[in-house]
Design a protein around this motif. Sequence first.
Motif, mmCIF file in Angstrom:
data_model
loop_
_atom_site.group_PDB
_atom_site.id
_atom_site.type_symbol
_atom_site.label_atom_id
_atom_site.label_comp_id
_atom_site.label_asym_id
_atom_site.label_seq_id
_atom_site.Cartn_x
_atom_site.Cartn_y
_atom_site.Cartn_z
ATOM 1 N N ASP A 15 45.287 -17.256 13.229
ATOM 2 C CA ASP A 15 46.346 -17.244 12.218
ATOM 3 C C ASP A 15 45.878 -17.650 10.807
ATOM 4 O O ASP A 15 46.023 -18.895 10.307
ATOM 5 N N TYR A 17 47.815 -17.056 8.162
ATOM 6 C CA TYR A 17 48.808 -17.340 7.332
ATOM 7 C C TYR A 17 49.033 -19.066 7.627
ATOM 8 O O TYR A 17 49.365 -19.910 6.673
ATOM 9 N N GLN A 18 48.814 -19.659 8.988
ATOM 10 C CA GLN A 18 48.917 -20.790 9.167
ATOM 11 C C GLN A 18 47.868 -21.737 8.326
ATOM 12 O O GLN A 18 47.801 -22.831 8.064
ATOM 13 N N LYS A 24 54.830 -16.115 7.541
ATOM 14 C CA LYS A 24 54.211 -14.639 7.587
ATOM 15 C C LYS A 24 54.879 -13.870 6.682
ATOM 16 O O LYS A 24 54.141 -12.797 6.345
ATOM 17 N N ILE A 31 51.137 -16.655 -1.599
ATOM 18 C CA ILE A 31 49.643 -16.566 -0.911
ATOM 19 C C ILE A 31 48.579 -17.118 -1.836
ATOM 20 O O ILE A 31 47.762 -18.037 -1.550
ATOM 21 N N VAL A 67 44.356 -11.830 4.060
ATOM 22 C CA VAL A 67 45.773 -11.453 3.965
ATOM 23 C C VAL A 67 46.208 -11.764 2.263
ATOM 24 O O VAL A 67 47.334 -11.396 1.858
ATOM 25 N N ARG A 73 46.181 -6.956 4.677
ATOM 26 C CA ARG A 73 47.091 -7.684 5.430
ATOM 27 C C ARG A 73 48.131 -6.707 6.379
ATOM 28 O O ARG A 73 48.319 -7.367 7.471
ATOM 29 N N ASP A 77 48.226 -7.720 10.253
ATOM 30 C CA ASP A 77 49.538 -7.688 10.685
ATOM 31 C C ASP A 77 49.665 -6.776 12.060
ATOM 32 O O ASP A 77 50.232 -7.276 13.306
#
Length: 396
Positions: A15, A17-18, A24, A31, A67, A73, A77
Amino acid sequence: MSNADGFRADWAQKDFYQELGVAKDATADQIKKAYRKLARANHPDSNPGDTAKHDKFKAVAEAYDVVGDPEKRKKYDEMRSAYAGGFRGGFSGGGFPGGEGGFDLNDLLRDRAGGSGGGFGDMFGDLFGGGAGRQGGRARRASRAQKGADVETSATISFTDAIDGVTVSLRLTADSACPDCKGTGGKPGTKPRVCPECEGAGFVVASAGGAFSINETCPRCGGRQLIYDEACPTCHGSGRGLSARTIQARIPAGVKDGQRIRLRGKGAPGENGGAAGDLYVTVKVSPHRLFGRKDDNLTIDVPVSFDELALGAEIRIPTLGGTPVTLKVPAGTPNGRTFRVRGRGAPKSDGSKGDLLATVEVQVPASVDGPAREAVEAYRSATAGRPLRTKLFEEA
């Protein structure tokens, strides 16, 4: 598992994003801002020796590499959605749920490697195997721990120290990180910021003509990914300097003249937590006024008189660093004969010792007077009939 383009299936379970601490649906600016903050806090130049922060920096760079790019990105996804929707079997080598007989992700990726194009192979291959993916990997490799350089020096020791072994002091000067800025290139006390030229990648993409491009080290940050508004006054922003230090080096017993000794971990210090290099010492041995050396044996020339060789004798000779020994010279010993005294030579690698080779050499007096002269003349008269040089003429 990876395909020919560099796709790693395990990334589907990460992940990103995490990793960056964003949602997300975060915007591109959010970002980028999160990446810059984390990169600054965990950059190896700002945290020398901190392995945990070095690993965090690599993970953040990997996440932003994906991302932080709109196209990648989008495909990431889509891949995550496919994985969450039941495509897990393909990543582990099993079948896709609901399909007849199942299929393997390897087959999908193999289509791309074979040139057919399309499908998941194109999507994943472009995402992880394209130029940008390799560029991100290059930037991450630049911050990995690096072993220090090897250092060469020499040491001159005495003949006796070469036989017995000795500890010497060596003054070493080597290229290393600047002692004031610790290799960052910035003025101590100032904070870095992400390089605006490469946006923290450490490299820039330059055209190589046509449709080709190459990665080059960023000219502004020199590949460090961060810059300082004020350069270090000691190294003028280079981050490099000369380090001088004195070390104690043990020269083993039995070392030979010209032998090269390797001392592990005694070379230049490493970078980003890397191990130090090695030190190579070339040993120069000063000659001894009495003893010589032949392999693991010591040699000595022993002066003797004519009568000692003719009549035989017992003569005492010195040894290097030990008690004298007695040589038994048989009557009629020729001049130049070598006697072997076992175990009185140089140390060997197996712990034993070589031998002492003693060569007898007749010494002729510069002048002979009195009774000694009469005795020599008497000897000449007694041996006048012996044809010592007859064979010279027979064989000439």
